[in-house]
Design a protein around this motif. Structure first.
Motif, short mmCIF file in Angstrom:
data_model
loop_
_atom_site.label_atom_id
_atom_site.label_comp_id
_atom_site.label_asym_id
_atom_site.label_seq_id
_atom_site.Cartn_x
_atom_site.Cartn_y
_atom_site.Cartn_z
N ARG A 62 0.80 -0.99 0.61
CA ARG A 62 0.10 -0.15 0.43
C ARG A 62 0.47 1.82 -0.09
N ALA A 63 1.92 1.63 0.61
CA ALA A 63 3.09 2.40 0.62
C ALA A 63 3.68 2.97 -0.06
N ARG A 64 4.09 1.97 -0.87
CA ARG A 64 4.58 1.68 -2.34
C ARG A 64 3.45 2.26 -3.37
N LEU A 65 2.41 1.74 -3.49
CA LEU A 65 1.43 2.89 -4.23
C LEU A 65 0.83 3.65 -3.95
N PHE A 66 1.00 4.33 -2.92
CA PHE A 66 0.97 6.10 -2.46
C PHE A 66 2.33 6.79 -2.55
N ASP A 67 2.97 6.36 -2.78
CA ASP A 67 4.56 7.04 -2.48
C ASP A 67 4.30 6.93 -4.26
N ALA A 68 3.77 6.13 -5.42
CA ALA A 68 3.73 6.56 -6.54
C ALA A 68 2.67 7.44 -7.37
N GLN A 69 2.04 7.37 -7.03
CA GLN A 69 1.08 9.17 -6.75
C GLN A 69 1.50 9.40 -6.96
N VAL A 70 2.28 10.19 -5.04
CA VAL A 70 2.71 11.47 -5.00
C VAL A 70 3.89 11.48 -5.87
N GLN A 71 4.56 10.53 -6.19
CA GLN A 71 5.79 10.76 -6.94
C GLN A 71 5.46 11.68 -8.03
N ARG A 72 4.50 10.65 -9.37
CA ARG A 72 3.84 11.82 -9.59
C ARG A 72 3.28 13.21 -9.54
N PHE A 73 2.89 13.27 -9.01
CA PHE A 73 2.10 14.24 -8.80
C PHE A 73 3.64 15.39 -8.44
N LEU A 74 4.54 15.06 -7.77
CA LEU A 74 5.83 15.65 -7.17
C LEU A 74 7.04 16.59 -8.55
N ALA A 75 6.58 14.62 -9.84
CA ALA A 75 7.11 15.29 -11.36
C ALA A 75 6.22 15.78 -11.80
N GLU A 76 5.28 16.25 -11.96
CA GLU A 76 4.34 17.26 -12.35
C GLU A 76 4.38 18.37 -11.56
N HIS A 77 4.39 18.87 -10.30
CA HIS A 77 4.30 19.72 -9.44
C HIS A 77 5.31 20.29 -8.69
N PRO A 78 6.97 20.30 -9.13
CA PRO A 78 8.01 20.08 -8.33
C PRO A 78 7.99 21.43 -7.30
N GLU A 79 7.16 22.20 -7.00
CA GLU A 79 7.00 23.12 -5.86
C GLU A 79 5.99 22.98 -5.09
N GLY A 80 4.84 22.41 -5.60
CA GLY A 80 3.33 22.39 -5.16
C GLY A 80 3.30 21.35 -3.36
N THR A 81 2.62 21.08 -2.65
CA THR A 81 2.48 21.11 -1.75
C THR A 81 1.43 19.56 -1.46
N VAL A 82 2.23 19.01 -0.48
CA VAL A 82 2.17 17.43 -0.66
C VAL A 82 1.31 17.46 1.13
N VAL A 83 0.03 17.23 0.99
CA VAL A 83 -0.48 17.37 2.23
C VAL A 83 -1.23 15.71 3.37
N GLU A 84 -0.58 15.54 3.76
CA GLU A 84 -0.57 14.07 4.75
C GLU A 84 -1.59 14.09 6.11
#
Length: 277
Positions: A62-84
């Motif tokens: 599960r953690a890897r699946l979530f990580d992959a989605q967050v990595q995708r977001f960061l690749a598209e928006h490197p200066e965006g904000t991740v909210v846990e």
């Protein structure tokens, strides 16, 4: 090394399961996740982790699946904000931070008090005590630069259905255009908790509450499905890194049976849109 006592509510106590899973995977040399911070934390906590055996390792998928989605977001928006949402003792920042993004990690006061024993804020990382059902944390998010990626890894599914639906609807209203990465528990997945080696040793007050058998119905709350990942559709890189027994299981077992055994549990990437009604 000073031991740290664990004083958590019933639902909050479940945050220790994925922590243990990541520590076990790391200690066994697994390729799925390498998380030395989790090993350090488990070693310091005053808690009976033995009751879960090694079954907690499945949480690493599960953690890897979530990580992959967050990595995708960061690749598209490197200066965006991740909210846990409900950060617990997760280490996603340590695993994925790119040196540019902002991170806001929040959880209930008892969980956050424990988290602060092991993690510190910095100029790009904010730790906040808050409940997902309140809106104060959303005000804090709005002060950070967008776009936003909201992450709910086994968190909102613990809420009562009206509270969960109100929370995601408010998110969609306030942060239209953002992404929400969230797992969903159909009725079958909730019913399966009685058979889970992890949950059957926990109080029923800590079990999942929010069920959703028709994910498309969440469209009325402003959640549009962009991607669905079930246990039978694991990406090739994750299958490659599974332990040999798990790799064999996922290779030989029919997809329909895998999904039935997992109760239909899946992870979704939603686009947040202003609710139509």
């Amino acid at each position: 090394m000073t031991e740290v006592p664990v004083e958590l509510g019933a639902v909050q106590e479940t945050l220790l399961i994925p922590l243990l899973g990541r520590a076990q995977e790391t200690q066994l040399g697994g390729k799925l996740l390498n998380d030395p911070k989790a090993v350090e934390i488990v070693a310091r906590l005053q808690y009976d982790f033995e009751k879960w055996g090694t079954s907690a390792r499945g949480a690493c998928i599960r953690a890897r699946l979530f990580d992959a989605q967050v990595q995708r977001f960061l690749a598209e928006h490197p200066e965006g904000t991740v909210v846990e949402i409900g950060a617990g003792l997760n280490t996603r920042y340590e695993r994925l931070d790119n040196g540019e993004a902002r991170w806001l990690e929040f959880d209930l006061p008892d969980s956050m008090e424990l988290r602060r024993r092991f993690f510190e804020e910095d100029e790009r990382r904010t730790l906040l005590s808050a409940s997902a059902t309140e809106t104060g944390w959303m005000d804090a998010v709005a002060e950070l630069p967008g776009p936003y990626c909201f992450v709910s890894e086994a968190v909102l599914i613990y809420l009562e259905p009206p509270d969960a639906e109100r929370t995601v609807r408010t998110l969609a209203e306030r942060f239209s255009g953002s992404r929400l990465i969230m797992d969903i528990t159909p009725t079958g997945a909730v019913a399966a908790q009685a058979r889970s080696p992890l949950m059957k040793v926990m109080s029923k007050s800590s079990w999942f509450r929010w069920t959703c058998d028709d994910v498309e119905s969440l469209r009325e709350h402003g959640l549009r499905v962009e991607q669905t990942i079930s246990m039978s559709s694991l990406p090739k890189d994750i299958r490659r890194d599974l332990s040999l027994p798990m790799k064999t299981l996922f290779t030989l077992m029919p997809s329909a049976l895998i999904d039935r055994m997992s109760g239909g549990y899946a992870i979704y990437r939603f686009a947040l849109e202003t609710p139509s009604t």
